[in-house]
Design a protein around this motif. Structure first.
Motif, PDB file in Angstrom:
ATOM      1  N   ARG A  62      13.147   4.488   2.247  1.00 40.97           N
ATOM      2  CA  ARG A  62      12.150   5.555   2.047  1.00 40.97           C
ATOM      3  C   ARG A  62      12.748   6.923   2.357  1.00 40.97           C
ATOM      4  N   THR A  63      13.581   6.991   3.397  1.00 35.93           N
ATOM      5  CA  THR A  63      14.233   8.274   3.700  1.00 35.93           C
ATOM      6  C   THR A  63      15.154   8.698   2.549  1.00 35.93           C
ATOM      7  N   MET A  64      15.872   7.723   1.979  1.00 30.99           N
ATOM      8  CA  MET A  64      16.734   8.053   0.823  1.00 30.99           C
ATOM      9  C   MET A  64      15.917   8.616  -0.329  1.00 30.99           C
ATOM     10  N   CYS A  65      14.739   8.006  -0.559  1.00 29.29           N
ATOM     11  CA  CYS A  65      13.875   8.495  -1.643  1.00 29.29           C
ATOM     12  C   CYS A  65      13.408   9.913  -1.342  1.00 29.29           C
ATOM     13  N   ASP A  66      12.982  10.152  -0.084  1.00 30.52           N
ATOM     14  CA  ASP A  66      12.475  11.472   0.267  1.00 30.52           C
ATOM     15  C   ASP A  66      13.572  12.532   0.151  1.00 30.52           C
ATOM     16  N   ARG A  67      14.815  12.157   0.479  1.00 28.81           N
ATOM     17  CA  ARG A  67      15.866  13.172   0.540  1.00 28.81           C
ATOM     18  C   ARG A  67      16.633  13.332  -0.758  1.00 28.81           C
ATOM     19  N   LEU A  68      16.717  12.268  -1.575  1.00 28.03           N
ATOM     20  CA  LEU A  68      17.572  12.380  -2.767  1.00 28.03           C
ATOM     21  C   LEU A  68      16.988  11.734  -4.022  1.00 28.03           C
ATOM     22  N   LEU A  69      16.446  10.517  -3.875  1.00 24.85           N
ATOM     23  CA  LEU A  69      16.231   9.712  -5.080  1.00 24.85           C
ATOM     24  C   LEU A  69      14.985  10.105  -5.872  1.00 24.85           C
ATOM     25  N   ALA A  70      13.971  10.622  -5.183  1.00 27.36           N
ATOM     26  CA  ALA A  70      12.728  11.000  -5.878  1.00 27.36           C
ATOM     27  C   ALA A  70      12.449  12.477  -5.633  1.00 27.36           C
ATOM     28  N   ASN A  71      11.852  13.102  -6.616  1.00 27.72           N
ATOM     29  CA  ASN A  71      11.396  14.480  -6.468  1.00 27.72           C
ATOM     30  C   ASN A  71       9.999  14.438  -5.852  1.00 27.72           C
ATOM     31  N   PRO A  72       9.824  14.950  -4.633  1.00 28.96           N
ATOM     32  CA  PRO A  72       8.528  14.780  -3.957  1.00 28.96           C
ATOM     33  C   PRO A  72       7.375  15.507  -4.650  1.00 28.96           C
ATOM     34  N   VAL A  73       7.677  16.458  -5.491  1.00 27.09           N
ATOM     35  CA  VAL A  73       6.611  17.191  -6.186  1.00 27.09           C
ATOM     36  C   VAL A  73       6.139  16.446  -7.434  1.00 27.09           C
ATOM     37  N   THR A  74       7.077  15.818  -8.145  1.00 31.93           N
ATOM     38  CA  THR A  74       6.722  15.286  -9.467  1.00 31.93           C
ATOM     39  C   THR A  74       6.770  13.762  -9.560  1.00 31.93           C
ATOM     40  N   GLU A  75       7.321  13.090  -8.546  1.00 31.37           N
ATOM     41  CA  GLU A  75       7.522  11.642  -8.691  1.00 31.37           C
ATOM     42  C   GLU A  75       6.939  10.863  -7.513  1.00 31.37           C
ATOM     43  N   ASP A  76       6.530   9.643  -7.795  1.00 31.75           N
ATOM     44  CA  ASP A  76       6.132   8.685  -6.764  1.00 31.75           C
ATOM     45  C   ASP A  76       7.186   7.576  -6.716  1.00 31.75           C
ATOM     46  N   TYR A  77       7.322   6.946  -5.560  1.00 29.63           N
ATOM     47  CA  TYR A  77       8.286   5.848  -5.487  1.00 29.63           C
ATOM     48  C   TYR A  77       7.694   4.679  -4.725  1.00 29.63           C
ATOM     49  N   GLU A  78       8.329   3.537  -4.920  1.00 29.70           N
ATOM     50  CA  GLU A  78       7.910   2.277  -4.295  1.00 29.70           C
ATOM     51  C   GLU A  78       9.195   1.541  -3.919  1.00 29.70           C
ATOM     52  N   CYS A  79       9.239   1.007  -2.702  1.00 35.19           N
ATOM     53  CA  CYS A  79      10.438   0.281  -2.247  1.00 35.19           C
ATOM     54  C   CYS A  79      10.042  -1.157  -1.912  1.00 35.19           C
ATOM     55  N   ILE A  80      10.792  -2.111  -2.424  1.00 34.36           N
ATOM     56  CA  ILE A  80      10.546  -3.518  -2.104  1.00 34.36           C
ATOM     57  C   ILE A  80      11.843  -4.097  -1.556  1.00 34.36           C
ATOM     58  N   VAL A  81      11.778  -4.614  -0.314  1.00 34.61           N
ATOM     59  CA  VAL A  81      12.982  -5.131   0.342  1.00 34.61           C
ATOM     60  C   VAL A  81      13.035  -6.644   0.201  1.00 34.61           C
ATOM     61  N   SER A  82      14.213  -7.177  -0.099  1.00 41.00           N
ATOM     62  CA  SER A  82      14.417  -8.622  -0.067  1.00 41.00           C
ATOM     63  C   SER A  82      15.755  -8.889   0.613  1.00 41.00           C
ATOM     64  N   PRO A  83      16.055 -10.017   1.191  1.00 38.76           N
ATOM     65  CA  PRO A  83      15.136 -11.151   1.244  1.00 38.76           C
ATOM     66  C   PRO A  83      14.050 -10.909   2.295  1.00 38.76           C
TER      67      PRO A  83
END
Lengths: 83, 83
Positions: A62-83
């Motif tokens: 989630r921190t990676m998404c907030d800092r780099l992978l997603a644009n917090p203004v225009t995009e939403d993200y979802e993370c699913i961890v396995s196993p």
């Protein structure tokens, strides 16, 4: 430390225009797929993370998404961890 | 005809290099995420299709992938239809 696989989906917010999705929709309709009512286009990332626990792996993703992978203004993200 | 939502994930083949994923991995490591062992980057598309049955919606989505959405040489895809 264990290796976790995190599947991350980043999509344009539902309330925003999605020009890439619209371009794909028009291309599909031009190819004859007239029954396509809408297309939304986003990113799918598969990240291998070393972390002490599954929760910690999810928190790091989630921190990676907030800092780099997603644009917090225009995009939403979802993370699913396995196993 | 009913409306079906098809979630399509297009990923680079496992056996091929993924330059986009490598670029993301290097960017994450430069930001301090040293525990990222690998990143693979692909596309996620959400397509609304009108089709007579669920199977027909899945078949149309696969045809869209074969003809436009995925590169058959370098990418694999997966389609999940709902509801």
């Amino acid at each position: 430390m264990s290796a976790y696989t995190v599947e991350i989906r980043v999509m344009p917010r539902a309330s925003l225009l999605d020009p890439q999705g619209q371009a794909v929709q028009h291309a599909l309709q031009a190819l004859g797929f007239r029954d396509v009512a809408s297309v939304r286009a986003g990113k799918h990332l598969v990240v291998e993370v070393d972390a002490p626990t599954r929760d910690e792996a999810a928190a790091r993703a989630r921190t990676m998404c907030d800092r780099l992978l997603a644009n917090p203004v225009t995009e939403d993200y979802e993370c699913i961890v396995s196993p």
